[in-house]
Design a protein around this motif. Structure first.
Motif, short mmCIF file in Angstrom:
data_model
loop_
_atom_site.label_atom_id
_atom_site.label_comp_id
_atom_site.label_asym_id
_atom_site.label_seq_id
_atom_site.Cartn_x
_atom_site.Cartn_y
_atom_site.Cartn_z
N MET A 121 -2.87 2.67 -10.49
CA MET A 121 -3.56 1.51 -11.08
C MET A 121 -5.06 1.76 -11.16
SD MET A 121 -1.65 -1.89 -9.57
CE MET A 121 0.06 -2.26 -10.02
N ARG A 122 -5.62 2.39 -10.15
CA ARG A 122 -7.06 2.65 -10.16
C ARG A 122 -7.42 3.75 -11.14
NH1 ARG A 122 -8.23 2.01 -3.59
NH2 ARG A 122 -8.04 -0.28 -3.59
N GLU A 123 -6.50 4.67 -11.40
CA GLU A 123 -6.76 5.72 -12.37
C GLU A 123 -6.57 5.23 -13.80
OE1 GLU A 123 -4.09 8.81 -11.24
OE2 GLU A 123 -5.33 9.51 -9.57
N PHE A 124 -5.46 4.52 -14.06
CA PHE A 124 -5.14 4.09 -15.42
C PHE A 124 -5.86 2.79 -15.80
CE2 PHE A 124 -2.14 1.81 -18.33
CZ PHE A 124 -2.23 2.69 -19.41
N ARG A 125 -6.16 1.96 -14.82
CA ARG A 125 -6.90 0.69 -14.99
C ARG A 125 -6.21 -0.26 -15.97
NH1 ARG A 125 -13.03 1.35 -15.95
NH2 ARG A 125 -12.28 2.12 -17.95
N PRO A 126 -4.96 -0.64 -15.68
CA PRO A 126 -4.27 -1.56 -16.58
C PRO A 126 -4.87 -2.97 -16.53
CG PRO A 126 -3.01 -1.30 -14.57
CD PRO A 126 -4.15 -0.32 -14.49
N HIS A 127 -4.87 -3.62 -17.66
CA HIS A 127 -5.21 -5.04 -17.69
C HIS A 127 -3.99 -5.90 -17.36
CE1 HIS A 127 -8.12 -3.09 -20.48
NE2 HIS A 127 -8.96 -3.84 -19.81
N VAL A 128 -2.82 -5.41 -17.76
CA VAL A 128 -1.57 -6.15 -17.57
C VAL A 128 -0.55 -5.23 -16.91
CG1 VAL A 128 0.35 -7.30 -18.77
CG2 VAL A 128 -2.01 -7.62 -19.58
N VAL A 129 0.20 -5.80 -15.96
CA VAL A 129 1.27 -5.08 -15.27
C VAL A 129 2.56 -5.87 -15.43
CG1 VAL A 129 2.13 -4.22 -13.05
CG2 VAL A 129 -0.32 -4.09 -13.58
N THR A 130 3.65 -5.18 -15.77
CA THR A 130 4.97 -5.81 -15.80
C THR A 130 5.87 -5.12 -14.78
OG1 THR A 130 5.95 -4.37 -17.49
CG2 THR A 130 4.74 -6.32 -18.26
N THR A 131 6.77 -5.92 -14.18
CA THR A 131 7.72 -5.38 -13.22
C THR A 131 8.91 -6.34 -13.13
OG1 THR A 131 7.93 -4.40 -11.01
CG2 THR A 131 6.66 -6.45 -11.17
N TYR A 132 9.67 -6.26 -12.03
CA TYR A 132 10.85 -7.11 -11.85
C TYR A 132 10.53 -8.29 -10.94
CZ TYR A 132 12.73 -2.44 -12.93
OH TYR A 132 12.96 -1.21 -13.47
N ASP A 133 11.41 -9.30 -10.99
CA ASP A 133 11.24 -10.45 -10.11
C ASP A 133 11.74 -10.12 -8.70
OD1 ASP A 133 14.03 -10.67 -10.13
OD2 ASP A 133 14.07 -12.38 -11.49
N GLU A 134 11.72 -11.11 -7.84
CA GLU A 134 12.05 -10.90 -6.43
C GLU A 134 13.50 -10.48 -6.21
OE1 GLU A 134 12.82 -14.99 -7.71
OE2 GLU A 134 11.02 -13.73 -7.79
N GLU A 135 14.35 -10.70 -7.20
CA GLU A 135 15.74 -10.24 -7.13
C GLU A 135 15.92 -8.88 -7.78
OE1 GLU A 135 17.86 -13.36 -9.05
OE2 GLU A 135 17.71 -14.74 -7.34
N GLY A 136 14.83 -8.30 -8.24
CA GLY A 136 14.91 -6.99 -8.88
C GLY A 136 15.46 -7.03 -10.29
N GLY A 137 15.56 -8.24 -10.87
CA GLY A 137 16.26 -8.37 -12.16
C GLY A 137 17.75 -8.41 -11.91
N TYR A 138 18.25 -7.48 -11.14
CA TYR A 138 19.58 -7.55 -10.55
C TYR A 138 19.48 -6.85 -9.19
CZ TYR A 138 21.01 -2.64 -11.36
OH TYR A 138 21.13 -1.28 -11.32
N PRO A 139 20.36 -7.17 -8.25
CA PRO A 139 20.10 -6.80 -6.86
C PRO A 139 20.38 -5.35 -6.49
CG PRO A 139 22.13 -8.07 -7.01
CD PRO A 139 21.53 -8.08 -8.39
#
Length: 293
Positions: A121-139
């Protein structure tokens, strides 16, 4: 002069980037956004889900093959890609579930495992990050761990007192969870298939829906990206060990998909910019503030 916009998508395994938010990434690439896919594991313990690839020579080289598939998908999507280097945990099955294998991603300490992502993150310096929810999308254990590591890194990357050895602090401005499937989306595709006189692949899925929560109400952001569904599908097919080209993913005709549900959907969970909801752009509120620094 406006700063170059940057999007980071954090995924658990090679192929996840092509099945979750891929058309959105392709759209932003076409618009000139820098997009980096971060793949937490090598997918070494993944199943071979394409019968045509279920061969001894494939199983013997599954790690190398999945890396080559990722290279092909990355090129199709037009994104950059980085490996975090963790080992696939596998999907435990049975009752009771067997223990996870020693040294796997899901058993890593979250604070330790977040370090390589903070560095990126510090190298690429994204403005926006996407990932999964607390269930991982699926468990899947790796998906749940990806969620934990992504949230931890998002919160730590901008703090000069956290991981000071991993580069100059950079604070991403928005964090999203992928909402790949909602009841509304499945119903729209199902009803579209029936209206076209076609057998719906979602009939059994809908019968079982009462056993699972509907994440549709969590959607805050719908990105119109139907023009890039074919790019998404090409990237999916590049993951030949994981995706059967004659399988479930491709049963709904492309034009029907574009008409029935032309968006990919996300939940905004953290924002350091003013961005009224609902949104149609992951960079809403960022475009106005991302000037050369």
């Amino acid at each position: 002069m406006a700063e170059q916009l940057r999007l980071m998508a954090v995924h658990a395994h090679p192929d996840d980037e092509s099945s979750k938010g891929a058309a959105t990434m392709a759209k932003y690439v076409a618009e000139g956004v820098d997009v980096l896919v971060v793949t937490c594991t090598g997918g070494e313990r993944g199943s071979v889900l394409n019968p045509k690839m279920d061969r001894p020579d494939v199983w013997a080289n599954i790690g190398e093959i999945r890396r080559a598939e990722m290279d092909a998908a990355r090129a199709i999507l037009g994104v950059e890609q980085a490996w975090l280097g963790f080992v696939d945990s596998g999907l435990p099955e049975g009752d009771p579930l067997p223990p996870l294998p020693e040294g796997c991603f899901a058993l890593e300490d979250v604070e330790v495992a977040a370090g390589p992502l903070v560095r990126l993150m510090r190298e690429f310096r994204p403005h926006v990050v996407t990932t999964y929810d607390e269930e991982g999308g699926y468990p899947h254990p790796d998906h749940i761990m990806t969620h934990k590591v992504s949230v931890a890194a998002f919160e730590a990357a901008g703090d000069p007192e956290r991981y000071p050895e991993l580069g100059e602090p950079w604070q991403p401005l928005k964090l999203y969870y992928d909402i790949g499937f909602s009841k509304g989306k499945i119903m729209a595709l199902h009803e579209g298939m029936l209206a076209a006189g076609l057998a719906s692949p979602y009939e059994e899925w809908l019968k079982r829906w009462d056993d699972r929560p509907d994440k549709g109400p969590r959607i805050t952001t719908r990105v119109e990206c139907a023009d890039y569904f074919p790019v998404r599908d090409d990237a999916l097919r590049a993951h030949a060990t994981q995706i059967d080209p004659d399988g479930f993913w491709f049963h709904v005709p492309m034009e029907l998909q574009r008409h029935a549900w032309p968006t990919e959907d996300f939940q905004l969970v953290r924002s350091l910019v003013d961005s009224p909801l609902p949104e149609s752009d992951l960079f809403a509120g960022v475009r106005e503030t991302a000037h050369a620094r």
